[in-house]
Design an enzyme around this catalytic site. Structure first.
Site, PDB file in Angstrom:
ATOM      1  N   HIS A   1       0.838  -1.199   0.000  1.00 44.04           N
ATOM      2  CA  HIS A   1       0.000   0.000   0.000  1.00 44.04           C
ATOM      3  C   HIS A   1       0.874   1.251   0.000  1.00 44.04           C
ATOM      4  O   HIS A   1       2.094   1.162   0.076  1.00 44.04           O
ATOM      5  CB  HIS A   1      -0.986  -0.003   1.169  1.00 44.04           C
ATOM      6  CG  HIS A   1      -0.342   0.021   2.526  1.00 44.04           C
ATOM      7  ND1 HIS A   1       0.274  -1.079   3.082  1.00 44.04           N
ATOM      8  CD2 HIS A   1      -0.193   1.017   3.439  1.00 44.04           C
ATOM      9  CE1 HIS A   1       0.746  -0.774   4.273  1.00 44.04           C
ATOM     10  NE2 HIS A   1       0.479   0.502   4.524  1.00 44.04           N
TER      11      HIS A   1
ATOM     12  N   HIS B   1       1.488   3.789   2.041  1.00 40.94           N
ATOM     13  CA  HIS B   1       2.160   4.427   3.165  1.00 40.94           C
ATOM     14  C   HIS B   1       3.672   4.379   2.971  1.00 40.94           C
ATOM     15  O   HIS B   1       4.220   3.385   2.516  1.00 40.94           O
ATOM     16  CB  HIS B   1       1.796   3.731   4.485  1.00 40.94           C
ATOM     17  CG  HIS B   1       0.478   4.214   5.023  1.00 40.94           C
ATOM     18  ND1 HIS B   1      -0.273   3.484   5.907  1.00 40.94           N
ATOM     19  CD2 HIS B   1      -0.210   5.363   4.795  1.00 40.94           C
ATOM     20  CE1 HIS B   1      -1.367   4.154   6.207  1.00 40.94           C
ATOM     21  NE2 HIS B   1      -1.355   5.293   5.541  1.00 40.94           N
TER      22      HIS B   1
ATOM     23  N   ASP C   1       6.137   4.047   4.903  1.00 37.35           N
ATOM     24  CA  ASP C   1       6.932   2.994   5.542  1.00 37.35           C
ATOM     25  C   ASP C   1       6.806   1.681   4.775  1.00 37.35           C
ATOM     26  O   ASP C   1       7.376   0.673   5.156  1.00 37.35           O
ATOM     27  CB  ASP C   1       6.568   2.827   7.022  1.00 37.35           C
ATOM     28  CG  ASP C   1       5.114   2.491   7.239  1.00 37.35           C
ATOM     29  OD1 ASP C   1       4.279   2.925   6.425  1.00 37.35           O
ATOM     30  OD2 ASP C   1       4.797   1.795   8.219  1.00 37.35           O
ATOM     31  N   HIS C   2       6.053   1.701   3.666  1.00 40.53           N
ATOM     32  CA  HIS C   2       5.956   0.516   2.824  1.00 40.53           C
ATOM     33  C   HIS C   2       6.448   0.767   1.404  1.00 40.53           C
ATOM     34  O   HIS C   2       6.678  -0.163   0.650  1.00 40.53           O
ATOM     35  CB  HIS C   2       4.520  -0.005   2.796  1.00 40.53           C
ATOM     36  CG  HIS C   2       4.092  -0.551   4.119  1.00 40.53           C
ATOM     37  ND1 HIS C   2       4.057  -1.890   4.415  1.00 40.53           N
ATOM     38  CD2 HIS C   2       3.727   0.095   5.272  1.00 40.53           C
ATOM     39  CE1 HIS C   2       3.682  -2.065   5.670  1.00 40.53           C
ATOM     40  NE2 HIS C   2       3.471  -0.875   6.212  1.00 40.53           N
TER      41      HIS C   2
ATOM     42  N   HIS D   1      -7.436  -1.189   5.561  1.00 42.85           N
ATOM     43  CA  HIS D   1      -6.338  -0.316   5.968  1.00 42.85           C
ATOM     44  C   HIS D   1      -6.364   1.064   5.322  1.00 42.85           C
ATOM     45  O   HIS D   1      -6.772   2.028   5.949  1.00 42.85           O
ATOM     46  CB  HIS D   1      -4.987  -1.007   5.740  1.00 42.85           C
ATOM     47  CG  HIS D   1      -3.834  -0.256   6.322  1.00 42.85           C
ATOM     48  ND1 HIS D   1      -3.733  -0.013   7.670  1.00 42.85           N
ATOM     49  CD2 HIS D   1      -2.742   0.297   5.742  1.00 42.85           C
ATOM     50  CE1 HIS D   1      -2.632   0.672   7.896  1.00 42.85           C
ATOM     51  NE2 HIS D   1      -2.006   0.876   6.752  1.00 42.85           N
TER      52      HIS D   1
ATOM     53  N   ASP E   1      -0.320  -4.157   5.694  1.00 37.81           N
ATOM     54  CA  ASP E   1      -1.125  -3.738   6.840  1.00 37.81           C
ATOM     55  C   ASP E   1      -2.585  -3.993   6.492  1.00 37.81           C
ATOM     56  O   ASP E   1      -3.004  -3.788   5.360  1.00 37.81           O
ATOM     57  CB  ASP E   1      -0.928  -2.241   7.129  1.00 37.81           C
ATOM     58  CG  ASP E   1       0.513  -1.958   7.570  1.00 37.81           C
ATOM     59  OD1 ASP E   1       1.272  -2.921   7.759  1.00 37.81           O
ATOM     60  OD2 ASP E   1       0.861  -0.772   7.717  1.00 37.81           O
TER      61      ASP E   1
ATOM     62  N   GLU F   1       1.507  -8.624   9.558  1.00 41.96           N
ATOM     63  CA  GLU F   1       1.874  -7.501  10.414  1.00 41.96           C
ATOM     64  C   GLU F   1       1.385  -7.810  11.826  1.00 41.96           C
ATOM     65  O   GLU F   1       0.489  -8.625  12.022  1.00 41.96           O
ATOM     66  CB  GLU F   1       1.213  -6.214   9.903  1.00 41.96           C
ATOM     67  CG  GLU F   1      -0.319  -6.230  10.014  1.00 41.96           C
ATOM     68  CD  GLU F   1      -0.884  -4.926  10.534  1.00 41.96           C
ATOM     69  OE1 GLU F   1      -0.275  -4.329  11.444  1.00 41.96           O
ATOM     70  OE2 GLU F   1      -1.938  -4.497  10.047  1.00 41.96           O
TER      71      GLU F   1
ATOM     72  N   HIS G   1       6.501  -6.145  11.356  1.00 38.12           N
ATOM     73  CA  HIS G   1       5.780  -4.898  11.554  1.00 38.12           C
ATOM     74  C   HIS G   1       5.145  -4.850  12.938  1.00 38.12           C
ATOM     75  O   HIS G   1       3.931  -4.695  13.088  1.00 38.12           O
ATOM     76  CB  HIS G   1       4.708  -4.750  10.454  1.00 38.12           C
ATOM     77  CG  HIS G   1       4.258  -3.322  10.238  1.00 38.12           C
ATOM     78  ND1 HIS G   1       3.367  -2.692  11.065  1.00 38.12           N
ATOM     79  CD2 HIS G   1       4.555  -2.428   9.286  1.00 38.12           C
ATOM     80  CE1 HIS G   1       3.140  -1.467  10.610  1.00 38.12           C
ATOM     81  NE2 HIS G   1       3.857  -1.278   9.541  1.00 38.12           N
TER      82      HIS G   1
END
Lengths: 609, 732
Positions: A68, A70, A72-73, A157, A178, A213, A423
């Site tokens: 996705h 975000h 951090d991904h 998410h 996530d 996660e 995660h």
């Protein structure tokens, strides 16, 4: 021995910088390629030198999958593809593909333009990186190459978030990214089944490994309704007493859900205090939600023609100057962890007044201001100045991650052989690992970054069975008999790389070979002075009485057959008081033939007088 | 494998495929041409229609005059319009396991099948197909239900009566099975049985068969289907378009698309004397020429404007949907081909050009333009063309109205299927902007939409104007009102763009008509040239298609190019026929468990060919077969005190392999000697040899394909000899 190997380069016993390497049946896949919000140095990106010291990553990776948008991904993606060097395919869903470059560009601007960092990826690199992206539909089976296939499942998410199944032959891994298991006001959950409700889920795909996660590994959250009521109550109270409410959010995701919540509440309560949304990205973000409405939950999708839930009446764009306006207000500002940008600026302005309130609606990574105030710190050092936090600090877990219950639920659904946690924080993982092992009786792993987990697999081998052989077998009854298992006998023909299982006769025929018959005939001497016919009858009834479930026949020519074994009786001319039984069978009937000779050798029972 | 053909309509197919243990319905098309036999349903009382004379037989018998009315020499049924359903008797439809839908036009009979046949299966379709299909059904139900008609005629359907009627009523097929429209309740119930699928999603049916939808390039969410097991593959191609494929070769495609005989219109009305024959037609043919050099102006008589438009439409057309996935159709045993273009001689580009120029001409002359259309599909294309055309053509002040109970929904829905659009449109969504420009037409008030002519529309209505409305059959819907309203003036024009209905038949109950009629059918589905290219590329072993495709169209019997040409010749079907599809299944997938695989001993028999004998336990569950290692022989339990004789009976199910090869006598004898047999005597026989072991009174007959060991009852000896013999033989 075939095996699956997993090495987290990021998100191993940690939240942030998700990047997990998976090797399955000779294929190497990178799952997510994120950045770490808690770091500003080298540790911000995954250490790709783990994969290869020199040489392009393209030679070592079959594909990269982004779950996705975000950061951090996906935050390290341009660094990976353009600076380290990777030209292979990058898979993500359509909404992720649409939104990811915007967030990357935003992140770049923040790092380079504001913080003045050098050696960072450029705008052009973001664009070039996105050219390598292949968008996938939900549930579409994407053939990465002849053997490797991937499939996306709905994850909830945020808009466009997906779980991915990676499969080679009969071996497979599921990576959740996530996800959340309870539906949002604006997104479906990862649960529920697909018919018109769309909110996708994962089927009972029984992967060898589930990589999940575990952000909320130890939390069992109360009902969503309670949290919503609580949230509204707190906002309402603060506004009533004339305070200002700051809600740090990420532009896409929680923001939309909370907006819908406040919008309806304001309408119902007829509240007048202004609600602002920090500008730019957000309007755009709402527009994405409108255009990708098929990714949202059923209620929104159903009513969108009459009223698009993402067109807000009470929520207006925020201007920097508004922060100093007198009177109550509610401001949604980015980013969500108070580590930079507008939310942090507003926070500094409002922190000193106890009437004000900051509501942290999601998880905060260690090292961020968000994390500090949530852990109770009230005196902060900022740009060399002391800041005393007098405003009310509230934490409400609206972040759309599955809680322990949800994670277990997903694992039960997918029925994996093994589970691997990423995660999340090590301590919390430990708890969940135990729970997994006890309740689901699966092996559970939680490798740290750079640590490799190796799982031996034993894939079965698919071959083609000739329909004739299969049908012959099936015709004899489908249910295996535990006491006397029936064996299928055939010949596996391996030619080139195709494997076919055929009947032995067919294999011989195909190869142009003749069968060689091997036959045995054993002489069994009996002392029996009776007439030959009587001996035959005695043999017949003896065999019949013992071999109850075999076909024993007395043929007109004086011979006895037990299935295909032939027993003939002769009287040697030199000694009429003995009889010689000729027991004759083929190699294929060896057990029975050999048994019969030894049986007959023991002699015949006395005839009933 | 069998194919039950329930519909004879080539573009509205309904076939049932029996494949392995599954029963799969392919599409569920509803033939609505039957409605052309009925009088239009006016929204507002129409004196003209209600005063039409009743029809009586030649002998003056007028018993049918309540049911049949005459208009300009044609006879119509005065009744609630009815539709021609797929066959429901040919196969027990309650046995259908799944229904696969290829596009929203091919699902209109769904409620009849799912609600009234005992169907208990699942329907599979893509999300745009379901959403737009729902809109089409909603509109249909609304059109019919809002003008309740008391009369439901049935006398004329009597076979003895029907044959007395004039054509085309006399020739109407299966009239006894014609049914009235379904209700919204039935629609909702039918749609609730649909499960949404995405392109390239693999769907397992009972573990036996896998079905997969592929992009077909024709409409939003339209799909072809692959139905396959591990060793057999059937492709179902229905309503596909190549116009959206690879921008490079499409130029070539378009060249081939163009009419090979410039200037000759195959679709011209045959009767030149017909009063409504369109006089305003400017056929702009010669596409090929224009294609080859886009900079050159068209031939004399072609306006530059039209030419530009044509170009524009091409780029647009090419880019509406995701392109057709051809590669996945390769290696099919059978390819079922339906839904080709209904207008094989017309070029969609040219038709759009004509559409725009006629529209502009009419409006400039103060007339109104009526475009009978479906609420979704071609209308998006037309609006996109107009969006780019109206300002330059000076039409910016002309109101465009889109009237349909689902107009709003259709316009809104079209904007949210980003993932199903072509790359160009997708990248707009990424900006983020609405993919279709009609959003802007609406914003700028150039396009207005209304649920019906009642209400707001009557206040806003200004003339001259352009009205898009349904139904294209001209038998129901708001279009009936506009036909009555505008038909009397030659200033007005009706432009037919939908190819599903013969425009002459559609217009028949409105005769005499002063309004101009233009026929610009836009059908982007495959034409025969594209089909033959496709077949060459994907190389199916067999092609199955409706019989209409295996011969030239009746009206153009000399056009041998307007039929499918392939080797072996295509198998054709007609309504109510059952075809046995020509392929034999030989193999089935089975999995060998790793433990068993490890125990196998492969042996190279010939270079590159290895064999291993397998004895294993077969497990079958959910149509999946697995071979497991045979159980270890259980050791006799010592606990048992008394052994029954029968316990020792061996299990004959432990099969021994077959043997092959031959035994060279000399070597065999040497081997025997090596193993301690000394008194060996060899005799030659007619077919081989006899080896005698004199002391043991044992005799071994060796022939080319057999060996016979005859000995006393000495098990030890026998087993020793056996093993020596087996050394020379191969096991299978």
């Amino acid at each position: 021995m075939p095996e699956i190997r997993v090495t987290p380069l990021g998100a191993g016993q940690d939240v942030g910088r998700s990047c997990i390497l998976v090797s399955i049946a000779g294929k190497n896949i990178m799952l997510d390629c994120g950045m770490h919000m808690g770091f500003n140095d080298d540790r911000r990106f995954p250490d790709f030198s783990y994969i290869t010291q020199n040489g392009r990553l393209t030679d070592f990776l079959d594909c990269v999958i982004i779950s996705h948008f975000h950061l951090d991904h996906c935050g390290a993606l341009p660094y990976l593809s353009e600076m380290v060097g990777y030209d292979g395919p990058i898979y993500m869903t359509h909404p992720t593909q649409a939104i990811c470059p915007i967030l990357l560009e935003d992140y770049r601007k923040l790092a380079v333009d504001r913080k003045g960092e050098a050696n960072f990826f450029t705008s052009q690199m973001v664009k070039d990186c996105m050219k390598k992206v292949v968008a996938v539909h939900l549930h579409q089976t994407v053939q990465v190459d002849d053997e490797l296939e991937i499939k996306a499942y709905y994850a909830g998410h945020v808009l466009g978030a997906a779980m991915f199944q990676i499969r080679v032959g009969s071996e497979s891994v599921v990576y959740t990214g996530d996800y959340n298991m309870t539906p949002d006001r604006h997104l479906g959950s990862a649960l529920a089944c697909p018919p018109l409700s769309r909110a996708a889920w994962i089927d009972k795909c029984r992967p060898n490994l589930l990589i999940t996660e575990s952000t909320y590994a130890t939390t069992i959250r109360d009902s969503k309704r309670c949290r919503e009521r609580d949230f509204l109550k707190k906002v309402h109270e603060a506004v009533e007493r004339g305070g200002k409410v700051l809600i740090p959010v990420f532009a896409l995701g929680r923001a939309q859900e909370l907006c819908i919540l406040l919008e309806t509440f304001w309408e119902r309560m007829d509240l007048k205090a202004p609600i602002y949304f920090s500008t730019g990205l957000t309007e755009k973000a709402n527009h994405y939600y409108k255009l990708f409405i098929t990714w949202t939950n059923q209620k929104i999708r159903k009513t969108f023609v009459q009223r698009n839930m993402f067109e807000f009446k009470h929520i207006k764009a925020f201007d920097r100057a508004f922060a100093d306006n007198p009177g109550p207000m509610v401001v949604f500002a980015t980013p969500g962890m108070l580590h930079a940008g507008q939310s942090l600026q507003i926070f500094r302005k409002w922190a000193g007044n106890e009437k004000n309130m900051v509501i942290m609606p999601g998880y905060c990574v260690q090292g961020t201001v968000g994390h500090k105030i949530l852990s109770g710190q009230r005196k902060l050092e900022m740009e060399g100045r002391q800041l005393e936090v007098k405003m009310q600090v509230e934490y409400m877990s609206f972040s759309a991650h599955a809680d322990a219950k949800g994670i277990m639920q997903l694992a039960r659904q997918a029925e994996p052989d093994n589970v691997l946690l990423v995660h999340g924080e090590a301590k919390k993982m430990e708890f969940l690992k135990q729970k997994m092992e006890q309740e689901l009786r699966v092996s559970c792993f939680m490798p740290a970054n750079g640590e490799t987990v190796t799982l031996p697999t034993s894939p079965s081998i698919p071959v083609g069975i000739s329909l004739g052989l299969l049908k012959r077998e099936m015709a004899q009854g489908l249910l295996p008999d535990a006491k006397r298992p029936r064996l299928l006998h055939g010949t596996l023909v391996m030619k080139d790389s195709t494997f076919r299982l055929v009947s032995s006769e067919q294999a011989l025929k195909e190869l142009g070979l003749a069968e060689h018959q091997l036959r045995f005939t054993c002489r069994v001497h009996l002392h029996d002075a009776r007439k030959e016919q009587e001996t035959v009858m005695r043999v017949y009834s003896h065999l019949k009485s013992i071999l109850k479930d075999r076909c024993v026949q007395h043929l007109p020519d004086g011979s006895v057959t037990v299935e295909s074994v032939l027993v003939q009786t002769t009287t040697p001319s030199e000694d009429p008081s003995t009889k010689v039984l000729l027991v004759s069978w083929t190699y294929q009937d060896e057990e029975l033939g050999s048994y019969l000779t030894s049986l007959l050798k023991k002699g015949l029972p006395q005839a009933p007088s | 494998m069998k194919l039950y053909c329930l519909s004879g309509h080539p573009t509205l197919p309904c076939n049932v495929l029996k494949f392995k243990s599954t029963t799969i319905m392919l599409d569920c098309g509803l033939d609505m041409t039957s409605t052309l036999s009925f009088l239009p349903l006016p929204l507002v009382q129409s004196p003209r229609l209600s005063n039409l004379p009743g029809w009586s037989l030649k002998d003056g018998n007028a018993f049918l005059d309540k049911e049949l009315k005459e208009c300009s020499g044609h006879v119509f049924v005065d009744s609630v319009p009815e539709f021609c359903l797929p066959e429901t008797e040919l196969i027990d439809l309650s046995t259908v396991d799944v229904i696969l839908i290829s596009n929203y036009h091919c699902m209109m009979a769904l409620p009849y099948i799912t609600e009234h046949t005992g169907f208990t299966g699942t329907v599979y379709a893509t999300e745009p197909t379901v959403q737009i299909g729902r809109l089409l059904m909603e509109e249909l139900v609304n059109f019919i239900e809002r003008v309740p008609k008391a009369q439901s005629a049935s006398l004329w359907k009597n076979k003895d009566v029907q044959r007395l009627l004039p054509a085309p009523l006399k020739d109407a097929v299966e009239v006894s099975t014609w049914r009235r429209c379904y209700t919204m309740q039935e629609v909702n119930s039918a749609l609730s049985k649909i499960q949404l699928v995405g392109y390239s999603q693999k769907i397992e049916l009972f573990g036996a068969v896998q079905v997969t939808p592929l992009s077909s390039g024709y409409a939003l969410g339209s799909s072809n289907w692959i139905i396959q097991s591990h060793y057999e593959k059937v492709s179902y191609v229905s309503g596909s378009s190549l116009l959206t494929t690879h921008p490079q070769p499409s130029r070539h495609c378009h060249e081939m698309l163009s009419n090979p005989e410039p200037g000759e219109s195959q679709e011209k009305p045959r009767d030149e004397s017909q009063p409504w024959r369109n006089k305003a037609r400017h056929p702009h043919r010669n596409r090929g020429q224009k294609q080859t050099d886009p900079r050159s102006k068209g031939p004399a008589g072609t306006s530059h404007m039209t030419y530009q438009l044509t170009e524009l439409f091409q780029t647009h057309e090419r880019s509406l949907n995701e392109p057709m996935d051809q590669a996945s159709l390769k290696n099919s045993d059978v390819l079922i081909l339906t839904g080709l273009t209904q207008i094989p001689t017309a070029n969609p580009d040219g038709m759009v050009g004509e559409f725009c120029s006629n529209l502009a001409l009419t409006v400039r002359n103060g007339g109104n333009v009526l475009v009978p259309c479906y609420p979704s599909g071609v209308i998006y294309d037309l609006l996109e063309c107009l969006y780019q055309y109206i300002d330059s053509a000076g039409l910016s002040s002309v109101p465009f109205y889109f009237i349909s109970p689902v107009a709003n929904s259709s316009l809104e829905f079209s904007q949210i299927f980003a993932e199903w659009l072509c790359h160009n449109k997708q990248s707009k969504v990424y900006l983020p902007e609405p993919p279709f420009p009609h959003a802007e037409l609406i914003q700028t008030n150039k396009l207005k939409h209304y649920p019906s002519i009642h209400g707001d529309f009557s206040n806003d209505f200004r003339q001259p104007c352009v009205v898009f409305t349904g139904h294209p059959s001209l038998r129901f819907g708001d279009v009936v009102h506009f036909m009555e309203l505008w038909g009397k003036s030659s200033l007005n024009t009706v432009i037919f763009t939908e190819p599903d209905f013969s425009y002459l038949e559609a217009l028949a109950p409105y005769q005499p008509l002063a309004m101009k009629c233009i026929y610009c059918p836009i059908d982007t589905r495959l034409n025969f040239i594209q089909v033959s290219k496709l077949l060459k590329e994907v190389q199916p072993l067999h092609v199955v298609c409706p019989e209409q495709y295996t011969q030239p169209p009746p009206a153009q019997s000399h056009r041998m190019d307007l039929m499918i040409d392939c080797q072996p010749p295509a198998m054709s079907y007609r309504r109510a026929e059952v075809l046995a599809l020509p392929f034999k299944r030989r193999y089935e997938k089975i999995e060998i468990m790793p433990e068993l695989a490890d125990s196998l001993v492969p042996m190279e028999i010939k270079p590159g060919i290895s064999l291993a004998t397998v004895s294993a336990v077969l497990h079958t569950k959910d149509n999946k077969h697995v071979l497991q290692p045979p159980p270890r022989p259980t050791q006799p339990t010592s606990g048992k005190k008394r052994k029954r004789v029968s316990d020792d009976v061996p299990d004959c199910k432990v099969l021994k392999p077959l043997l092959s090869g031959s035994i060279p006598v000399e070597q065999f004898v040497q081997t025997l000697e090596k193993h301690g047999f000394n008194d060996i005597k060899v005799e030659d026989t007619a077919k081989g040899h006899i080896v005698l072991l004199q002391e043991a009174e044992t005799l071994i007959q060796i022939e080319e394909d057999s060996t016979h060991i005859i000995c006393d009852n000495d098990e030890m000896l026998r087993v020793r000899l056996r093993d020596l013999v087996l050394k020379f033989l191969q096991k299978f």
